[in-house]
Design an enzyme around this catalytic site. Sequence first.
Site, PDB file in Angstrom:
ATOM      1  N   ASP A 159     -21.071  22.933-108.645  1.00  0.00           N
ATOM      2  CA  ASP A 159     -20.513  22.338-107.424  1.00  0.00           C
ATOM      3  C   ASP A 159     -19.437  21.304-107.794  1.00  0.00           C
ATOM      4  OD1 ASP A 159     -22.682  23.619-105.713  1.00  0.00           O
ATOM      5  OD2 ASP A 159     -23.846  22.453-107.135  1.00  0.00           O
ATOM      6  N   HIS A 187     -28.460  21.017-104.356  1.00  0.00           N
ATOM      7  CA  HIS A 187     -27.646  22.215-104.602  1.00  0.00           C
ATOM      8  C   HIS A 187     -27.946  23.210-103.476  1.00  0.00           C
ATOM      9  CE1 HIS A 187     -25.607  25.562-106.427  1.00  0.00           C
ATOM     10  NE2 HIS A 187     -26.723  26.269-106.367  1.00  0.00           N
TER      11      HIS A 187
HETATM   12  P1  NAX Z   1     -30.569  37.606-111.690  1.00  0.00           P
HETATM   13  O1  NAX Z   1     -31.445  38.157-110.609  1.00  0.00           O
HETATM   14  O2  NAX Z   1     -29.433  38.428-112.209  1.00  0.00           O
HETATM   15  O3  NAX Z   1     -31.474  37.224-112.953  1.00  0.00           O
HETATM   16  C1  NAX Z   1     -32.683  36.548-112.826  1.00  0.00           C
HETATM   17  C2  NAX Z   1     -33.543  36.968-113.987  1.00  0.00           C
HETATM   18  O4  NAX Z   1     -34.745  36.195-113.936  1.00  0.00           O
HETATM   19  C3  NAX Z   1     -33.962  38.451-113.918  1.00  0.00           C
HETATM   20  O5  NAX Z   1     -33.679  39.080-115.142  1.00  0.00           O
HETATM   21  C4  NAX Z   1     -35.452  38.379-113.632  1.00  0.00           C
HETATM   22  O6  NAX Z   1     -36.179  39.465-114.195  1.00  0.00           O
HETATM   23  C5  NAX Z   1     -35.800  37.045-114.301  1.00  0.00           C
HETATM   24  N1  NAX Z   1     -37.072  36.493-113.893  1.00  0.00           N
HETATM   25  C6  NAX Z   1     -37.691  36.583-112.686  1.00  0.00           C
HETATM   26  N2  NAX Z   1     -38.900  36.008-112.730  1.00  0.00           N
HETATM   27  C7  NAX Z   1     -39.036  35.504-113.968  1.00  0.00           C
HETATM   28  C8  NAX Z   1     -40.073  34.820-114.639  1.00  0.00           C
HETATM   29  N3  NAX Z   1     -41.214  34.503-114.010  1.00  0.00           N
HETATM   30  N4  NAX Z   1     -39.902  34.469-115.924  1.00  0.00           N
HETATM   31  C9  NAX Z   1     -38.760  34.792-116.561  1.00  0.00           C
HETATM   32  N5  NAX Z   1     -37.750  35.482-116.006  1.00  0.00           N
HETATM   33  C10 NAX Z   1     -37.887  35.823-114.723  1.00  0.00           C
HETATM   34  O7  NAX Z   1     -30.077  36.199-111.165  1.00  0.00           O
HETATM   35  P2  NAX Z   1     -28.881  35.293-111.697  1.00  0.00           P
HETATM   36  O8  NAX Z   1     -27.647  35.644-110.949  1.00  0.00           O
HETATM   37  O9  NAX Z   1     -28.849  35.299-113.167  1.00  0.00           O
HETATM   38  O10 NAX Z   1     -29.332  33.860-111.125  1.00  0.00           O
HETATM   39  C11 NAX Z   1     -30.455  33.187-111.642  1.00  0.00           C
HETATM   40  C12 NAX Z   1     -30.811  32.005-110.771  1.00  0.00           C
HETATM   41  O11 NAX Z   1     -29.764  31.050-110.760  1.00  0.00           O
HETATM   42  C13 NAX Z   1     -31.056  32.367-109.294  1.00  0.00           C
HETATM   43  O12 NAX Z   1     -32.183  31.646-108.819  1.00  0.00           O
HETATM   44  C14 NAX Z   1     -29.792  31.864-108.622  1.00  0.00           C
HETATM   45  O13 NAX Z   1     -30.012  31.589-107.251  1.00  0.00           O
HETATM   46  C15 NAX Z   1     -29.537  30.615-109.432  1.00  0.00           C
HETATM   47  N6  NAX Z   1     -28.203  30.013-109.351  1.00  0.00           N
HETATM   48  C16 NAX Z   1     -28.126  28.670-109.437  1.00  0.00           C
HETATM   49  C17 NAX Z   1     -26.921  28.008-109.439  1.00  0.00           C
HETATM   50  C18 NAX Z   1     -26.872  26.506-109.545  1.00  0.00           C
HETATM   51  O14 NAX Z   1     -25.763  25.956-109.465  1.00  0.00           O
HETATM   52  N7  NAX Z   1     -27.981  25.795-109.720  1.00  0.00           N
HETATM   53  C19 NAX Z   1     -25.633  28.738-109.284  1.00  0.00           C
HETATM   54  C20 NAX Z   1     -25.745  30.171-109.614  1.00  0.00           C
HETATM   55  C21 NAX Z   1     -27.028  30.839-109.171  1.00  0.00           C
HETATM   56  O15 NAX Z   1     -26.941  31.129-107.806  1.00  0.00           O
END
Ligand code: NAX
Length: 327
Positions: A159, A187
């Site tokens: 952000d 966020h």
């Molecule tokens: P993806 O869905 O591509 O990847 C998430 C990964 O986490 C998957 O491979 C899934 O299998 C894995 N996962 C799920 N449960 C798990 C567990 N219990 N233990 C270990 N791994 C697990 O999402 P991606 O685009 O990489 O985003 C990841 C996270 O970042 C999401 O929650 C998203 O909302 C968040 N974000 C946060 C941002 C921030 O500024 N704080 C910005 C970007 C993003 O939106």
Amino acid sequence: MKAPIRIAITGAGGQISYSLLFRIANGDMLKHEQPIILQLLDIPQAQQALRGIAMELEDCVFPLLQQVVITDDPRVAFRDAEIVLLVGARPRSKGMERKDLIEINAGIFAEHGKILNACAAPYVKVLVVGNPANTNALIVIHNAPDLNPKNVSSMMRLDHNRAIAQVSRKLSQPIGSIKKMVIWGNHSGTQYPDLSHAEIRERKILDILQDHTWIESEFIPTVQKRGTVVIEARGLSSAASAANAAIGHMHDWILGSHHDDWVTMSVLSDGSYDIPAGVVYGFPVTCHNGDYQIVQNLPISELGRQHMLENYRELLKESEQIKHLLG
Ligand code: NAX
């Protein structure tokens, strides 16, 4: 040669990690004399993808990368980790309410907090990226009572970077000249991007900007909604920019922020700016020797105060929803 640092990353098979891992292995986060061991966690169904990622990491022949561990067991991933990036979280699926998403992900972060407490290095630094990031960080803090709460933060850097990009474009000024940006709060779409302290070459941006209506009518909503607009354009949420922000966050936290600037980190509130203690809230911080300090005594306008309280109330509501996990 220095001893390697163990870096654990959850959600290692996801799209943010696909941008993150290679840059960390290249030395972008801890710089070029620090060898590393990557400990990659994802769920059982993602193990095949993780094996492919490990092969690609190997094929990059990064001189700093000493070992890659892939696992579906958080105990293995977090063992002796000194840096942990909690990226893994369940995405929102069709028909799922935000309330359900908070609940499901809260369970993951409570479990990870407990295992970090038991297995990670006692001085581990933890960055929470997975959403709802601020509340997930609060859950980690409560479930890892032996860790210093100051060693857990969540990411507002994307952000912060988005806000700098908007000012750079509006004023046609180089990115590197824009200093002292702040994103207060959560966020989420409620976050408060605050331009009132920002400077370009030691001049307040408010004095340079002719058009003050731009701040409320364009700047703030553009930064608040940037994630949604990226999803609409790309069909996927921000990934490379999120990975870049995570690298910047950890780099500055560990190696120090720039001497004449600050960065935004979400950290456990301590009463600064009358945000009551006990929520994880975006503040301007400076970092030295692996520690952060909240920048103090910034004047806050009446409008700014309203935005800040709105964020506090939203975070309080989120924390009430998962209070059974706060011990
Ligand atoms: P993806 O869905 O591509 O990847 C998430 C990964 O986490 C998957 O491979 C899934 O299998 C894995 N996962 C799920 N449960 C798990 C567990 N219990 N233990 C270990 N791994 C697990 O999402 P991606 O685009 O990489 O985003 C990841 C996270 O970042 C999401 O929650 C998203 O909302 C968040 N974000 C946060 C941002 C921030 O500024 N704080 C910005 C970007 C993003 O939106």
